[in-house]
Write an enzyme that holds these catalytic residues in place. Structure first.
Site, PDB file in Angstrom:
ATOM      1  N   GLY A  50      11.285  75.669  62.472  1.00 56.32           N
ATOM      2  CA  GLY A  50      10.521  75.725  63.720  1.00 56.32           C
ATOM      3  C   GLY A  50      11.394  75.522  64.942  1.00 56.32           C
ATOM      4  N   CYS A  51      12.305  74.568  64.852  1.00 54.45           N
ATOM      5  CA  CYS A  51      13.179  74.273  65.992  1.00 54.45           C
ATOM      6  C   CYS A  51      14.145  75.425  66.261  1.00 54.45           C
ATOM      7  CB  CYS A  51      13.923  72.957  65.758  1.00 54.45           C
ATOM      8  SG  CYS A  51      12.791  71.553  65.638  1.00 54.45           S
ATOM      9  N   THR A  52      14.564  76.096  65.207  1.00 51.88           N
ATOM     10  CA  THR A  52      15.439  77.257  65.365  1.00 51.88           C
ATOM     11  C   THR A  52      14.677  78.401  66.023  1.00 51.88           C
ATOM     12  OG1 THR A  52      16.792  76.597  63.482  1.00 51.88           O
ATOM     13  CG2 THR A  52      16.896  78.918  64.131  1.00 51.88           C
ATOM     14  N   ALA A  55      14.275  77.482  69.756  1.00 53.24           N
ATOM     15  CA  ALA A  55      15.549  77.560  70.482  1.00 53.24           C
ATOM     16  C   ALA A  55      15.972  79.015  70.682  1.00 53.24           C
ATOM     17  CB  ALA A  55      16.629  76.789  69.725  1.00 53.24           C
TER      18      ALA A  55
END
Length: 161
Positions: A50-52, A55
């Site tokens: 999710g964070c990738t 970003a």
């Protein structure tokens, strides 16, 4: 957790002076003095799916943000070394701020009680704050979803073509 801060649009942003993955210091006052608006987004962990996604969405839309006078800063409690690997692997074109002591998380109220599969724990609530050049919060949202968040933010800021 009644002592958790909850910020709203119109509130004055907490001031900050934090280093990024390269050790460069980022001061909110430096950006506001230059007339910049800051998009400060908090995410749980480097290099997770999710964070990738989030970003990379910021990375892919950076030209539009910069054209409109925005600076994007990501924040997590990961180390500068972890941030450096994440920036390099994903070719991120914006700094990631190091907040290992959680001082920025606490100032913005993003370190919150979370629930997962019936278990309660403290963790980072994925959140985004847009800080005007006068230091006031123009927009903020707690508990955002990683996928589609940047598109939603761009609609909210009227940055869609």
């Amino acid at each position: 957790m009644s002592d958790t801060v909850s910020l709203s649009p119109g509130d004055q942003s907490p001031d900050f002076s934090v280093t990024d993955q390269e050790g460069k210091v980022h001061n909110l006052s430096d950006y506001t003095t230059q007339g910049k608006q800051v998009i400060l987004y908090f995410y749980p962990k480097d290099s997770t799916p999710g964070c990738t996604t989030q970003a990379c969405d910021f990375r892919d839309n950076m030209a539009r943000f910069v054209t409109e006078g925005y600076v994007v800063l990501g924040v997590s409690k990961d180390s500068s070394a972890s941030h450096g690997r994440f920036v390099e692997k994903q070719e991120l074109n914006f700094p990631l701020l190091v907040d290992e002591d959680l001082s920025l998380h606490h100032a913005f109220g993003t370190w919150r009680l979370k629930k997962n599969y019936g278990r309660e724990f403290m963790g980072c609530s994925r959140s985004t704050f847009v800080i005007d050049s006068d230091g006031a919060l123009a927009w903020c949202r707690y508990n955002v979803k990683a996928k589609g968040h940047v598109d939603m933010l761009m609609r909210e800021l009227s940055l869609n073509d």
